[in-house]
Design a protein around this motif. Structure first.
Motif, PDB file in Angstrom:
ATOM      1  N   GLY A   1      17.634  26.015  57.964  1.00 22.13           N
ATOM      2  CA  GLY A   1      17.146  25.450  56.712  1.00 22.13           C
ATOM      3  C   GLY A   1      16.215  24.257  56.850  1.00 22.13           C
ATOM      4  N   ILE A   2      16.264  23.430  55.812  1.00 23.60           N
ATOM      5  CA  ILE A   2      15.337  22.310  55.656  1.00 23.60           C
ATOM      6  C   ILE A   2      16.151  21.041  55.448  1.00 23.60           C
ATOM      7  N   GLY A   3      15.721  19.966  56.093  1.00 25.77           N
ATOM      8  CA  GLY A   3      16.364  18.664  55.921  1.00 25.77           C
ATOM      9  C   GLY A   3      15.395  17.685  55.292  1.00 25.77           C
ATOM     10  N   LEU A   4      15.823  17.037  54.230  1.00 27.35           N
ATOM     11  CA  LEU A   4      15.033  16.000  53.564  1.00 27.35           C
ATOM     12  C   LEU A   4      15.773  14.686  53.771  1.00 27.35           C
ATOM     13  N   SER A   5      15.110  13.706  54.334  1.00 31.23           N
ATOM     14  CA  SER A   5      15.791  12.442  54.585  1.00 31.23           C
ATOM     15  C   SER A   5      14.923  11.263  54.190  1.00 31.23           C
ATOM     16  N   GLY A   6      15.592  10.266  53.641  1.00 32.47           N
ATOM     17  CA  GLY A   6      15.035   8.957  53.345  1.00 32.47           C
ATOM     18  C   GLY A   6      16.041   7.952  53.863  1.00 32.47           C
ATOM     19  N   TRP A   7      15.732   6.663  53.758  1.00 32.00           N
ATOM     20  CA  TRP A   7      16.659   5.654  54.250  1.00 32.00           C
ATOM     21  C   TRP A   7      17.974   5.779  53.484  1.00 32.00           C
ATOM     22  N   GLN A   8      19.044   6.111  54.199  1.00 36.27           N
ATOM     23  CA  GLN A   8      20.389   6.287  53.671  1.00 36.27           C
ATOM     24  C   GLN A   8      20.477   7.371  52.589  1.00 36.27           C
ATOM     25  N   ARG A   9      19.580   8.372  52.668  1.00 32.97           N
ATOM     26  CA  ARG A   9      19.599   9.467  51.692  1.00 32.97           C
ATOM     27  C   ARG A   9      19.346  10.772  52.423  1.00 32.97           C
ATOM     28  N   LEU A  10      20.085  11.828  52.076  1.00 27.18           N
ATOM     29  CA  LEU A  10      19.959  13.102  52.772  1.00 27.18           C
ATOM     30  C   LEU A  10      20.161  14.265  51.818  1.00 27.18           C
ATOM     31  N   GLN A  11      19.332  15.274  51.985  1.00 27.11           N
ATOM     32  CA  GLN A  11      19.507  16.526  51.260  1.00 27.11           C
ATOM     33  C   GLN A  11      19.164  17.667  52.193  1.00 27.11           C
ATOM     34  N   ARG A  12      20.048  18.657  52.242  1.00 30.29           N
ATOM     35  CA  ARG A  12      19.815  19.857  53.061  1.00 30.29           C
ATOM     36  C   ARG A  12      19.608  21.039  52.132  1.00 30.29           C
ATOM     37  N   LEU A  13      18.661  21.898  52.491  1.00 30.85           N
ATOM     38  CA  LEU A  13      18.368  23.105  51.720  1.00 30.85           C
ATOM     39  C   LEU A  13      18.492  24.318  52.632  1.00 30.85           C
ATOM     40  N   ASP A  14      19.135  25.352  52.139  1.00 29.54           N
ATOM     41  CA  ASP A  14      19.204  26.601  52.911  1.00 29.54           C
ATOM     42  C   ASP A  14      17.865  27.324  52.896  1.00 29.54           C
ATOM     43  N   THR A  15      17.174  27.257  51.762  1.00 33.87           N
ATOM     44  CA  THR A  15      15.867  27.902  51.608  1.00 33.87           C
ATOM     45  C   THR A  15      14.929  26.944  50.886  1.00 33.87           C
ATOM     46  N   LEU A  16      13.657  27.226  50.944  1.00 32.64           N
ATOM     47  CA  LEU A  16      12.661  26.364  50.323  1.00 32.64           C
ATOM     48  C   LEU A  16      12.749  26.421  48.804  1.00 32.64           C
ATOM     49  N   ASP A  17      12.804  25.259  48.199  1.00 32.51           N
ATOM     50  CA  ASP A  17      12.663  25.080  46.761  1.00 32.51           C
ATOM     51  C   ASP A  17      11.649  23.944  46.609  1.00 32.51           C
TER      52      ASP A  17
END
Length: 189
Positions: free
Chosen positions: A144-160
Motif C-alpha cells: 500500500g501507501i504511507g502518508l506521514s507528517g510530523w507525528q501523523r500517519l495514515q496508511r492506505l491499502d489502495t490509492l484514493d
C-alpha cells in the motif's frame, strides 16, 4: 547610440519586472499571513496522531539510534542532512524521512505492490504540491501507501487521490521545528 538605448531599455524592463514580481510575492505573503485561519483541530485531521519520539540529529549517517515505533517514521532521531521536496524514484533513508517531516513537509510513499498507474498519480499529486511533499518508493511498507507528517500517519491499502490530497493540504506545514499556526501535539496538547 541605438545599441546604448537598447541596453537601457532592457535594464528598465528587467528592473520593472523584478520589482513587480517581488512586490506581488510580498503581497501574497502578507495576504497569507492575514487570512490564515490557523491549524485544524486534531479531531479534524486525517490519519492518526503518533507519539513524539524526539527530534535530535544523529551525529553521522548510519549512526545507531533507537528504532522508530511507526512505519513509516513520524518523528525521532534523524540525519543532519535534508532532502528537498520533490518526486524521487529511489527509496529515502528513514533518518532523512524524519528530517523532511521536521521541516513541515509530508511524505507520500508507496510499496512495491502499488500499480504503476497509481505511482504516476501519486507523482502528479506530489508535483502539484512541490513545496510541501516528497513522493518516493518505500519497500519496507510491504503493502500500500504511507502518508506521514510530523507525528501523523495514515496508511492506505489502495490509492484514493482525494484522501492523499486532503492529507497533504491539512498536515503539511503544521510542524516546522515546532508547531505552527496554532497546531499542537495531538496526543498531549
Amino acid at each position: 547610440m541605438s545599441r546604448n538605448w537598447f541596453g537601457t531599455l532592457v535594464s528598465v524592463v528587467v528592473t520593472t519586472l523584478s520589482v513587480a514580481t517581488m512586490s506581488s510575492l510580498g503581497v501574497g505573503v502578507l495576504v497569507g499571513l492575514t487570512t490564515d485561519a490557523g491549524a485544524l483541530p486534531c479531531d479534524q485531521l486525517p490519519g492518526t496522531a503518533q507519539p513524539f519520539e524526539g527530534n535530535r540529529h544523529i551525529p553521522y549517517e548510519g549512526a545507531p539510534h533507537q528504532p522508530y515505533r511507526t512505519m513509516p517514521p513520524t518523528s525521532g532521531p534523524h540525519s543532519p542532512r535534508v532532502v528537498i521536496p520533490g518526486v524521487y524514484r529511489a527509496p529515502i533513508r528513514e533518518e532523512l524521512q524524519v528530517h523532511v517531516l521536521e521541516h513541515g513537509h509530508v511524505l507520500v510513499q508507496y510499496a512495491p505492490d502499488v500499480p504503476p498507474a497509481d505511482v504516476r498519480a501519486l507523482e502528479r499529486l506530489g508535483r502539484r504540491h512541490l513545496r510541501d511533499v516528497v513522493v518516493a518508493p518505500y519497500p519496507a511498507l510491504g503493502h500500500g501507501i504511507g502518508l506521514s507528517g510530523w507525528q501523523r500517519l495514515q496508511r492506505l491499502d489502495t490509492l484514493d487521490e482525494r484522501t492523499v490530497e486532503e492529507f497533504i493540504t491539512t498536515v503539511a506545514g503544521r510542524y516546522d521545528h515546532d508547531w505552527q499556526h496554532g497546531a499542537t501535539d495531538c496526543l498531549t496538547g
